[in-house]
Write a protein that holds these residues in place. Sequence first.
Motif, PDB file in Angstrom:
ATOM      1  N   UNK A   1       0.526  -1.256  -0.531  1.00 57.62           N
ATOM      2  CA  UNK A   1       0.037   0.127   0.074  1.00 57.62           C
ATOM      3  C   UNK A   1       0.770   0.956   0.408  1.00 57.62           C
ATOM      4  N   UNK A   2       2.294   1.299   0.458  1.00 59.42           N
ATOM      5  CA  UNK A   2       2.369   2.640   0.588  1.00 59.42           C
ATOM      6  C   UNK A   2       3.336   2.912  -0.876  1.00 59.42           C
ATOM      7  N   UNK A   3       3.845   1.994  -0.681  1.00 62.51           N
ATOM      8  CA  UNK A   3       4.241   1.614  -2.108  1.00 62.51           C
ATOM      9  C   UNK A   3       4.009   2.006  -3.457  1.00 62.51           C
ATOM     10  N   UNK A   4       2.332   1.802  -3.669  1.00 59.76           N
ATOM     11  CA  UNK A   4       1.763   2.320  -4.115  1.00 59.76           C
ATOM     12  C   UNK A   4       0.456   3.830  -4.421  1.00 59.76           C
ATOM     13  N   UNK A   5       0.494   3.549  -2.821  1.00 58.75           N
ATOM     14  CA  UNK A   5       0.506   5.274  -2.553  1.00 58.75           C
ATOM     15  C   UNK A   5       1.401   6.223  -3.245  1.00 58.75           C
ATOM     16  N   UNK A   6       2.366   6.051  -2.640  1.00 59.51           N
ATOM     17  CA  UNK A   6       3.454   6.798  -3.482  1.00 59.51           C
ATOM     18  C   UNK A   6       3.543   6.876  -4.752  1.00 59.51           C
TER      19      UNK A   6
END
Length: 97
Positions: A30-35
């Motif tokens: 999630x953190x990578x996709x949100x970034x």
Amino acid sequence: MPAAAPRIPRRVLEALVRLDDRRRPIAETYRRVASEAEHLGYTRPSYEQIRFLLHRSRRIRRGPTTASILLDIATQVRPPEAMLDHVSGIGVPELRR
């Protein structure tokens, strides 16, 4: 009030599939996709949206189920060896119907 993204753009969905690694926790994905979404100029999707879409994507990419392979063997669409490949982890490709 934070901005909310009612729909996730195609480029973010493509990033979700590309960045998904089953060895990594969903929160990290999630953190990578949100970034990536922010980098592309889109609003960050919610964690719940990404979690739902990751599970759905993984289900789609998982391949045929044991029941569908047994049915294919019973109807002579697949050879009996397909069941051995499935349970051993080698994998069985989806059939184009």
